[in-house]
Design a protein around this motif. Structure first.
Motif, short mmCIF file in Angstrom:
data_model
loop_
_atom_site.label_atom_id
_atom_site.label_comp_id
_atom_site.label_asym_id
_atom_site.label_seq_id
_atom_site.Cartn_x
_atom_site.Cartn_y
_atom_site.Cartn_z
N LEU A 20 0.93 -1.33 0.07
CA LEU A 20 -0.14 0.09 0.11
C LEU A 20 1.00 1.19 0.03
O LEU A 20 0.50 2.54 -0.69
CB LEU A 20 -1.03 0.08 1.28
CG LEU A 20 -1.73 1.13 1.59
CD1 LEU A 20 -2.80 1.21 0.30
CD2 LEU A 20 -2.54 1.26 2.91
N ALA A 21 2.11 1.31 0.75
CA ALA A 21 2.86 2.40 0.78
C ALA A 21 3.79 2.68 -0.77
O ALA A 21 3.73 3.72 -1.00
CB ALA A 21 3.84 2.20 1.90
N PHE A 23 2.44 1.73 -3.57
CA PHE A 23 1.48 2.18 -4.40
C PHE A 23 1.01 3.69 -4.30
O PHE A 23 0.95 4.48 -5.10
CB PHE A 23 0.21 1.40 -4.35
CG PHE A 23 -1.10 1.87 -4.95
CD1 PHE A 23 -1.03 1.81 -6.28
CD2 PHE A 23 -2.12 2.47 -4.39
CE1 PHE A 23 -2.30 2.46 -7.05
CE2 PHE A 23 -3.09 3.27 -5.07
CZ PHE A 23 -3.00 3.08 -6.20
N LEU A 24 1.07 4.06 -3.06
CA LEU A 24 0.64 5.48 -2.77
C LEU A 24 1.74 6.33 -3.07
O LEU A 24 1.65 7.61 -3.67
CB LEU A 24 0.33 5.84 -1.14
CG LEU A 24 -0.82 5.00 -0.81
CD1 LEU A 24 -1.29 5.17 0.75
CD2 LEU A 24 -2.14 5.89 -1.37
N LEU A 25 3.21 5.95 -3.04
CA LEU A 25 4.21 6.70 -3.17
C LEU A 25 4.36 6.72 -4.63
O LEU A 25 4.62 7.80 -5.25
CB LEU A 25 5.32 5.93 -2.64
CG LEU A 25 6.81 6.74 -3.07
CD1 LEU A 25 6.92 7.98 -2.38
CD2 LEU A 25 8.05 5.82 -2.69
N PHE A 27 1.83 6.75 -6.78
CA PHE A 27 0.56 7.43 -7.16
C PHE A 27 1.11 8.82 -7.07
O PHE A 27 0.72 9.86 -7.80
CB PHE A 27 -0.72 7.09 -6.52
CG PHE A 27 -1.73 7.94 -6.88
CD1 PHE A 27 -2.44 7.56 -8.15
CD2 PHE A 27 -2.31 8.87 -6.23
CE1 PHE A 27 -3.61 8.16 -8.51
CE2 PHE A 27 -3.42 9.71 -6.63
CZ PHE A 27 -4.19 9.22 -7.61
N ILE A 28 1.69 9.32 -5.81
CA ILE A 28 1.90 10.60 -5.51
C ILE A 28 2.88 11.18 -6.38
O ILE A 28 2.95 12.49 -7.20
CB ILE A 28 2.09 10.78 -3.89
CG1 ILE A 28 1.12 10.59 -3.20
CG2 ILE A 28 3.01 12.19 -3.95
CD1 ILE A 28 1.53 10.39 -1.69
N SER A 31 1.42 11.81 -9.93
CA SER A 31 0.72 12.98 -10.03
C SER A 31 1.50 14.38 -9.82
O SER A 31 1.15 15.05 -10.57
CB SER A 31 -0.09 13.09 -8.50
OG SER A 31 -0.95 11.91 -8.55
#
Length: 62
Positions: A20-21, A23-25, A27-28, A31
Motif C-alpha cells: 500500500l505504501a 502504491f501510494l508513493l 501515485f503521488i 501526480s
C-alpha cells in the motif's frame, strides 16, 4: 498513533502495508510529474500516434 498502529501489525500484514505504501508513493510521484509537466510536451506526446512519419511503409505485400 503510529506506534500503536505498528505494534499491532503481525506477519503477513507487513506485506500488505508495504505494498500500500509503495502504491501510494508511486501515485503521488506520478501526480506530481503530471502537474509539473509542460503543456507543449503533453501535446507532442498526445499527437505522436497520429503522425505517419514514425511508421515505416509495409513492403512485404508487393
Amino acid at each position: 498513533m503510529f506506534k500503536q498502529f505498528t505494534e499491532n501489525i503481525s506477519g503477513n500484514q507487513v506485506y500488505l502495508i508495504t505494498s500500500l505504501a509503495i502504491f501510494l508513493l508511486f501515485f503521488i510521484v506520478v501526480s506530481i510529474m503530471l502537474i509539473r509537466s509542460r503543456k507543449d510536451h503533453n501535446d507532442y506526446m498526445s499527437d505522436m500516434p497520429l503522425h505517419d512519419s514514425f511508421v515505416k511503409p509495409d513492403t512485404t505485400l508487393s
